[in-house]
Design a protein around this motif. Structure first.
Motif, PDB file in Angstrom:
ATOM      1  N   ARG A  42       0.305   6.332  11.539  1.00 20.55           N
ATOM      2  CA  ARG A  42      -0.977   5.886  12.097  1.00 20.55           C
ATOM      3  C   ARG A  42      -1.034   4.365  12.211  1.00 20.55           C
ATOM      4  O   ARG A  42      -1.556   3.822  13.185  1.00 20.55           O
ATOM      5  CB  ARG A  42      -2.114   6.393  11.209  1.00 20.55           C
ATOM      6  N   ALA A  43      -0.493   3.684  11.229  1.00 23.27           N
ATOM      7  CA  ALA A  43      -0.472   2.219  11.262  1.00 23.27           C
ATOM      8  C   ALA A  43       0.440   1.728  12.386  1.00 23.27           C
ATOM      9  O   ALA A  43       0.121   0.766  13.085  1.00 23.27           O
ATOM     10  CB  ALA A  43      -0.010   1.667   9.916  1.00 23.27           C
ATOM     11  N   TYR A  53       2.225  -1.979   5.504  1.00 21.58           N
ATOM     12  CA  TYR A  53       1.084  -1.059   5.446  1.00 21.58           C
ATOM     13  C   TYR A  53       0.823  -0.686   3.996  1.00 21.58           C
ATOM     14  O   TYR A  53       1.748  -0.330   3.246  1.00 21.58           O
ATOM     15  CB  TYR A  53       1.369   0.205   6.265  1.00 21.58           C
ATOM     16  N   PRO A  71      -0.799   2.056   1.746  1.00 20.64           N
ATOM     17  CA  PRO A  71      -1.256   3.450   1.888  1.00 20.64           C
ATOM     18  C   PRO A  71      -2.701   3.634   1.451  1.00 20.64           C
ATOM     19  O   PRO A  71      -3.232   2.869   0.639  1.00 20.64           O
ATOM     20  CB  PRO A  71      -0.301   4.216   0.956  1.00 20.64           C
ATOM     21  N   ASP A  72      -3.317   4.662   2.012  1.00 20.21           N
ATOM     22  CA  ASP A  72      -4.700   5.003   1.661  1.00 20.21           C
ATOM     23  C   ASP A  72      -4.683   5.773   0.343  1.00 20.21           C
ATOM     24  O   ASP A  72      -4.965   6.970   0.281  1.00 20.21           O
ATOM     25  CB  ASP A  72      -5.316   5.844   2.780  1.00 20.21           C
ATOM     26  N   ASP A  73      -4.327   5.052  -0.713  1.00 18.24           N
ATOM     27  CA  ASP A  73      -4.121   5.663  -2.029  1.00 18.24           C
ATOM     28  C   ASP A  73      -4.536   4.641  -3.081  1.00 18.24           C
ATOM     29  O   ASP A  73      -4.225   3.458  -2.963  1.00 18.24           O
ATOM     30  CB  ASP A  73      -2.646   6.043  -2.197  1.00 18.24           C
ATOM     31  N   ARG A 107      -5.757  -1.040   0.373  1.00 19.27           N
ATOM     32  CA  ARG A 107      -5.620   0.391   0.660  1.00 19.27           C
ATOM     33  C   ARG A 107      -5.969   0.637   2.124  1.00 19.27           C
ATOM     34  O   ARG A 107      -6.969   0.132   2.625  1.00 19.27           O
ATOM     35  CB  ARG A 107      -6.564   1.223  -0.233  1.00 19.27           C
ATOM     36  N   ASN A 108      -5.122   1.434   2.778  1.00 18.73           N
ATOM     37  CA  ASN A 108      -5.310   1.783   4.183  1.00 18.73           C
ATOM     38  C   ASN A 108      -5.496   0.531   5.041  1.00 18.73           C
ATOM     39  O   ASN A 108      -6.421   0.433   5.847  1.00 18.73           O
ATOM     40  CB  ASN A 108      -6.511   2.723   4.359  1.00 18.73           C
ATOM     41  N   ARG A 109      -4.583  -0.409   4.881  1.00 18.28           N
ATOM     42  CA  ARG A 109      -4.669  -1.670   5.627  1.00 18.28           C
ATOM     43  C   ARG A 109      -3.308  -2.083   6.184  1.00 18.28           C
ATOM     44  O   ARG A 109      -2.281  -1.874   5.534  1.00 18.28           O
ATOM     45  CB  ARG A 109      -5.189  -2.799   4.731  1.00 18.28           C
ATOM     46  N   LEU A 160      -7.841  -0.129   8.520  1.00 22.45           N
ATOM     47  CA  LEU A 160      -7.613   0.811   9.605  1.00 22.45           C
ATOM     48  C   LEU A 160      -8.766   1.791   9.701  1.00 22.45           C
ATOM     49  O   LEU A 160      -9.173   2.371   8.697  1.00 22.45           O
ATOM     50  CB  LEU A 160      -6.312   1.596   9.373  1.00 22.45           C
ATOM     51  N   THR A 194     -12.309   4.472   7.513  1.00 20.77           N
ATOM     52  CA  THR A 194     -12.157   4.787   6.096  1.00 20.77           C
ATOM     53  C   THR A 194     -12.523   3.564   5.263  1.00 20.77           C
ATOM     54  O   THR A 194     -12.156   2.444   5.594  1.00 20.77           O
ATOM     55  CB  THR A 194     -10.709   5.204   5.783  1.00 20.77           C
TER      56      THR A 194
END
Length: 608
Positions: A133-134, A155, A157-159, A197-199, A219, A222
């Motif tokens: 996605r990134a 990136y 992660p969205d974690d 996170r999620n960036r 991103l 979220t």
């Protein structure tokens, strides 16, 4: 440091023609070699290299020196890096030695942690399936893998703990990761969590290539309520007011173009580089500082400002321009169409569109005059007076005598005010209130706390709102970055940009608007004015001095050379004397003295 005998050996073995020839096309001209100046655009070669004397001279720019000087001036290398660079090409092994052998760089673990994080984020972007996605987001923005890898993009992660767990496997100290802002702690738990996170991650590098910090672009939707861009906090290895994003990669292009473009953010820099516009840098989520201006001044005198064309972008443009002018640089403004930014223009029109807009850049004073004309500011005497108040800060900021004379003539022509009157007004500073107030508060060992429960920054804003004649004096000593609260900064910047401000510009946060109206409705009392000014300014000046002392101590710990340590130790002692000279531990004393000290500290921030 590098031993003198090693430096001499490297210089003796160096092929100066070969080293400089890597950057300049040279042709033999008798006993010398000649080429076009690498420091200034020209059509007739005036750059000479004399191999017998191991010396170069550029008649076009006046630059001259040995092979090390060339690399330092043209490539922006430090002396140590230049010696290492030449040594590697001359077959000489160059090793640094430190006084007090066996003592390591105290910040080495910080750099190592940042380097590991950089590798982690890059792997998650390009090699990890979850980074798809990134990658798609970057592709839509016109940033391919080649450009992304060139800038080291990554990136997160969205974690909540992906990076923390990976860092633990490699034995990285969590305290260091917390110090440099890669991990955070919440009030609900003692267990740290990932700050990014999620960036999309943008590594922030020093001019020597070390990763100092990171910026992250969120991103999607979220993380509702999270900032769109998140930067690392300041740390022992990172001071945001002293670093420009992209400078390491842009510096050679800046020299070749004899100009630099300053944009607002990471994405603008990478997007422009993707279409081969590479003389571009960006500040790191902060206003332009004197240190930034001094950095740019090492490479060029011509600065093009490409900020967003909204009210906030315009205010940032004019603040930056005044700082650049004060450092002897020439600031021009590039105006993009409404709703466009450098990134969008680059994606739609490529390098040609960007260069077309840049070619139409106008001097900052001319841009100010044009905007005032558009708003009908010269239609009456009262409005012309207000227009003059907006133009004079830029005239005053110009330190180049010739440019200042041009500015005076231009303002005189447009406003009808005699040049002699303008020169006199430029030299004036707002006078403090009557000295009787000084006598009143000097009797007290400490200024009483505000009866309104306001913090010192808000007390300062209230003073600026109800005693507008003090705004110029405040601006000499305090900057937006000295105020911690975002709403306070919005109000402060608005008043500095427009001393006659009645309502905050569109787009200001509801909290800033509410606070602005609240402060406007609370005039305080006349006898408080200088007490508030002295108290608040002393606190802020002390904070600035403490910040500078921390920075000097950090550099002192990592200083390699004896002379550098002596210089830094002297700087630290001078700062201690400045702090001790603050008018009393009780913060009483002369407001004028506080202004002078505050102004000195703000200048010092750029000088160091």
């Amino acid at each position: 440091m590098i031993p003198d005998e090693v430096v001499a050996q490297v210089k003796a073995r160096a092929d100066i023609v070969g080293v400089i020839g890597e950057f300049v096309q040279l042709k033999k001209a008798g006993k010398e070699f000649r080429g076009l100046s690498p420091f200034k655009k020209e059509k007739t070669p005036s750059f000479y290299v004399n191999p017998a004397k191991a010396f170069f001279h550029d008649f076009s720019s006046g630059e001259s020196g040995d092979v090390f000087s060339f690399l330092m001036k043209h490539q922006g290398m430090s002396f140590v890096d230049a010696v290492k660079y030449v040594g590697a090409r001359s077959g000489v092994e160059v090793r640094e030695i430190r006084r007090g052998q066996g003592r390591e760089d105290p910040w080495r673990p910080y750099y190592e942690a940042s380097a590991y994080a950089n590798t982690f984020f890059q792997e998650r972007l390009w090699e990890w399936e979850g980074g798809q996605r990134a990658r798609e987001y970057l592709k839509k923005r016109g940033i391919g893998r080649e450009s992304g890898e060139d800038f080291g993009l990554g990136y997160a992660p969205d974690d909540w703990r992906a990076f923390r767990e990976a860092a633990a496997v490699h034995g990285l100290d969590e305290r260091i990761l917390l110090d440099i802002g890669l991990l955070k702690k919440s009030e609900k738990s003692d267990d740290p969590y990932d700050a990014f996170r999620n960036r999309i991650i943008f590594p922030i590098e020093s001019e020597s290539g070390r990763v100092l910090a990171f910026g992250g672009r969120l991103l999607g939707s979220t993380g509702k309520g999270a900032p769109k861009y998140l930067n690392s906090p300041e740390s022992p290895i990172f001071q945001k007011g002293e670093v420009l994003y992209g400078l390491r990669k842009a510096r050679n292009h800046i020299r070749r173009n004899a100009s630099v473009m300053v944009v607002e953010g990471f994405t603008d820099v990478v997007s422009l580089a993707s279409v081969d516009v590479r003389n571009v840098v960006a500040p790191l989520g902060t206003a332009m500082t004197e240190a930034h201006a001094r950095l740019l001044g090492r490479y060029t005198k011509q600065v093009r400002l490409l900020f967003d064309n909204d009210p906030a972008g315009q205010r940032a443009t004019f603040r930056a321009a005044d700082i650049l002018l004060a450092q002897g640089l020439h600031a021009s403004v590039v105006t993009l169409p409404d709703g466009e930014d450098p990134d969008s223009v680059a994606r739609s029109g490529g390098a040609e569109a960007i260069r077309e807009f840049v070619s139409q850049a106008v001097d900052v004073l001319d841009r100010k005059i044009a905007m005032l004309e558009e708003r009908d500011y010269f239609a009456s005497i009262e409005k012309t007076r207000r227009a003059l108040d907006r133009l004079l800060p830029t005239v005053r900021a110009a330190t180049d005598p010739g440019l200042r004379d041009i500015y005076v003539a231009r303002v005189a022509e447009r406003t009808g005010v005699r040049p002699e009157t303008l020169v006199e007004e430029i030299g004036q500073r707002a006078a403090p209130p009557a000295t009787a107030t000084h006598r009143d508060y000097r009797r007290h060992r400490r200024v009483p706390p505000s009866p309104r429960g306001m913090g010192p920054e808000q007390e300062l804003l209230r003073l600026m709102l109800h005693h507008r004649e003090w705004i110029g004096r405040v601006a000499e000593s305090v900057g937006p970055s000295d105020l911690e609260d975002g709403a306070d900064r919005v109000i402060f910047e608005g008043l500095i940009s427009d001393p006659g401000l009645v309502v905050l510009p569109e787009g200001a946060s509801p909290e800033a608007v509410r606070r602005f109206e609240q402060l406007k409705a609370d005039p305080g009392t006349a006898r408080e004015v200088e007490q508030v000014f002295a108290d608040v300014l002393a606190r802020i000046v002390a904070k600035v001095i403490n910040r500078r002392m921390d920075g000097v101590r950090a550099r002192l710990h990592s200083a390699a050379g004896y002379q550098e340590k002596v210089r830094l130790t002297g700087d630290l002692e001078e700062l201690r004397r400045e702090k001790a000279a603050l008018p009393g531990a009780d913060w009483s004393g002369s407001a004028r003295a506080l202004v002078d000290i505050g102004k000195t500290q703000r200048k010092r921030e750029g000088a160091q």
